[in-house]
Design an enzyme around this catalytic site. Structure first.
Site, PDB file in Angstrom:
ATOM      1  CG  ASP A   1       3.004   4.654   1.678  1.00 57.16           C
ATOM      2  OD1 ASP A   1       3.328   4.279   2.820  1.00 57.16           O
ATOM      3  OD2 ASP A   1       3.129   5.832   1.278  1.00 57.16           O
TER       4      ASP A   1
ATOM      5  CG  ASP B   1       4.441   5.068  -3.011  1.00 58.76           C
ATOM      6  OD1 ASP B   1       4.106   5.387  -1.870  1.00 58.76           O
ATOM      7  OD2 ASP B   1       5.377   5.639  -3.623  1.00 58.76           O
TER       8      ASP B   1
ATOM      9  CG  ASP C   1       7.212   5.823  -0.216  1.00 57.84           C
ATOM     10  OD1 ASP C   1       7.579   6.051  -1.395  1.00 57.84           O
ATOM     11  OD2 ASP C   1       6.120   6.204   0.217  1.00 57.84           O
TER      12      ASP C   1
END
Ligand code: DCT
Ligand code: MG
Length: 447
Positions: free
Chosen positions: A371, A279, A277
């Protein structure tokens, strides 16, 4: 008189906890059995009562109902030999676990998700798996697992028993292997944790198709997104893609609050070229400026038609509740877990972005997990340090702080036990200095 009768009865029946009659059972899908060997009778009684008082079902006998076997201090081989001697019909259906799972569950007040580190694996089976991948049953018989049978005089019988033992161990292995593979597959879906993976496995589901066509299974919003974008979000995100996302996030954040800024955290801050992902941490320079920031950013993504999924968590941060003892748990900052659409033409370094094809059609975007965290400014340095990782580096740093410096570190604060004070920090350098450590660059935190 009542007391005398009670004492007499107690002396005759030392194990008074045969059935669980007094405590309410809260967790119906977990039935515990504590192995008395090494743990000892009194500790076992104590732990049994503790677990029951917290709503766990604990059996005194190792029966077919038991789902979780907990052992303390036994060598894995001794434990497994003992388990095999109990002639359980389906030993592979039980989780054989270290006391760590039990103590974590007791402090959480509920069964914590099972992780590989909790399991006590059968060394004989493990050895066979690594040494003898052949399907020949004879070659899979571990000399150790069958050693206790050598006292039998009749050699023909010995061979028969070795053969049977090997076949049954092999069957157990296949089941365990299948369980592991299935759990791993299911857990790879965004929103599916070990508990759900386990539940689906126990229902006999083995593939995504099984899950998606089973009418009894109701997926939550997160899992639905997880399946919907499975292909995209299980593909690593490259650095050029992360850079492109940074531009998108920065644009949205500064549009909401022009004095706020955005920094990459997680693996990309540590110099990794790929991540699962991307962040980001948002720095709002004035106290209270972070309030309402993420919902506004999410709204902006929505209006840009790039928001595929969002899970927003309002801040529950309260310094008065610190220091907390649950250091591995999720922190209390305002944050969100997103899936965003990243358009191919937004990635400047084209090598980083493959063409996305689905059902033969060419898409001009891919889905990416993102995120965002927005801590209050006076917590920023701690949040930055915590969210940069790696997880192992953070764990070690916390352990060092606690054991070597008598200080409690987490994503929110550093607490000095000697003076009962929180130590303020504006930068990560301040935190390292408080700990009497030389500063370590993010690039060197890849432990
Ligand atoms: N973290 C944390 N508290 C948690 C979970 C994670 O403080 N409960 C930190 C540690 C690393 C950082 O957040 C980012 O988490 P991940 O994205 O899971 O890790 P990563 O190192 O960025 O790995 P990847 O490159 O696979 O994304
Ligand atoms: Mg990451």
């Amino acid at each position: 008189m009542f007391q005398t009768a009670f004492l007499t009865r107690k002396r005759r029946r030392p194990d008074i906890n045969f059935t669980q009659v007094h405590e309410e059972v809260k967790f119906r899908d977990v039935t515990l059995y504590l192995v008395e060997k090494r743990m000892g009778k009194s500790r076992r009684n104590f732990l049994t009562n503790l677990a029951r008082s917290k709503g766990f079902l604990v059996e005194n006998m190792l029966s077919g109902h038991v789902t979780h076997v907990v052992s303390e201090g036994n060598a894995p081989q001794d434990l497994w030999n003992w388990l095999e001697e109990q002639n359980l019909r389906e030993p592979h259906n039980k989780h054989v676990l270290n006391i760590s799972w039990f103590t974590e569950s007791m402090s959480a007040g509920e069964p914590v998700p099972l992780e590989m580190r909790h399991y006590i694996l059968n060394p004989a089976a493990e050895q066979k798996l690594s040494l003898c991948p052949s399907s020949n049953v004879m070659s899979t018989v571990s000399p150790y697992a069958c050693q206790r049978r050598t006292t039998i005089e009749n050699h023909n019988k010995v061979f028969t028993e070795i053969f049977e033992c090997g076949a049954s161990l092999k069957a157990q292995e296949i089941l365990r292997d299948e369980r592991y593979r299935t759990m791993k597959l299911f857990s790879s879906v965004f929103g599916v944790g070990p508990k759900t993976a386990e539940n689906w496995y126990c229902r006999g589901l083995r593939t995504f198709e099984d899950v998606l066509t089973e009418p009894m299974i109701k997926l939550n919003r997160m899992q639905t997104a997880g399946f919907m974008f499975y292909e995209d979000i299980s593909k690593p995100v490259s650095r050029p893609e992360a850079n492109a996302l940074k531009t998108i996030v920065e644009e949205a954040v500064t549009c909401v609050n022009s004095s706020a800024s955005v920094n990459v955290i997680g693996g990309f801050r540590r110099g990794k070229e790929f991540g699962h992902d991307v962040d980001f941490i948002i720095r709002a320079p004035e106290p209270g400026q972070e309030d309402g920031l993420l919902p506004a950013v999410i709204d902006r993504f929505k209006s840009q038609n790039i928001l595929l999924y969002s899970d927003f968590h309002e801040s529950t941060f309260d310094l008065r509740l610190l220091p907390s003892r649950r250091f591995e748990a999720m922190d209390h900052f305002q944050k969100c877990f997103l899936i965003l659409k990243l358009k191919r033409d937004q990635v400047t370094d084209i090598r980083g972005s493959d063409e996305v094809r689905k059902h033969g059609q060419c898409r001009d975007w891919r889905a990416v997990r993102v995120d965002l965290v927005a801590p209050p400014i006076e917590r920023y340095a701690y949040a930055l340090l915590g969210w940069t990782g790696s997880t192992l580096f953070e764990r070690d740093l916390r352990r060092f702080a606690r054991l070597e410096r008598g200080k409690l570190l987490d994503n929110h604060a550093l607490y000095d036990k000697a003076t009962n004070t929180f130590l303020p920090a504006d930068t990560e350098e301040d935190i390292f200095a408080h700990l009497g450590l030389e500063y370590i660059e993010p690039l060197q935190r890849n432990a």
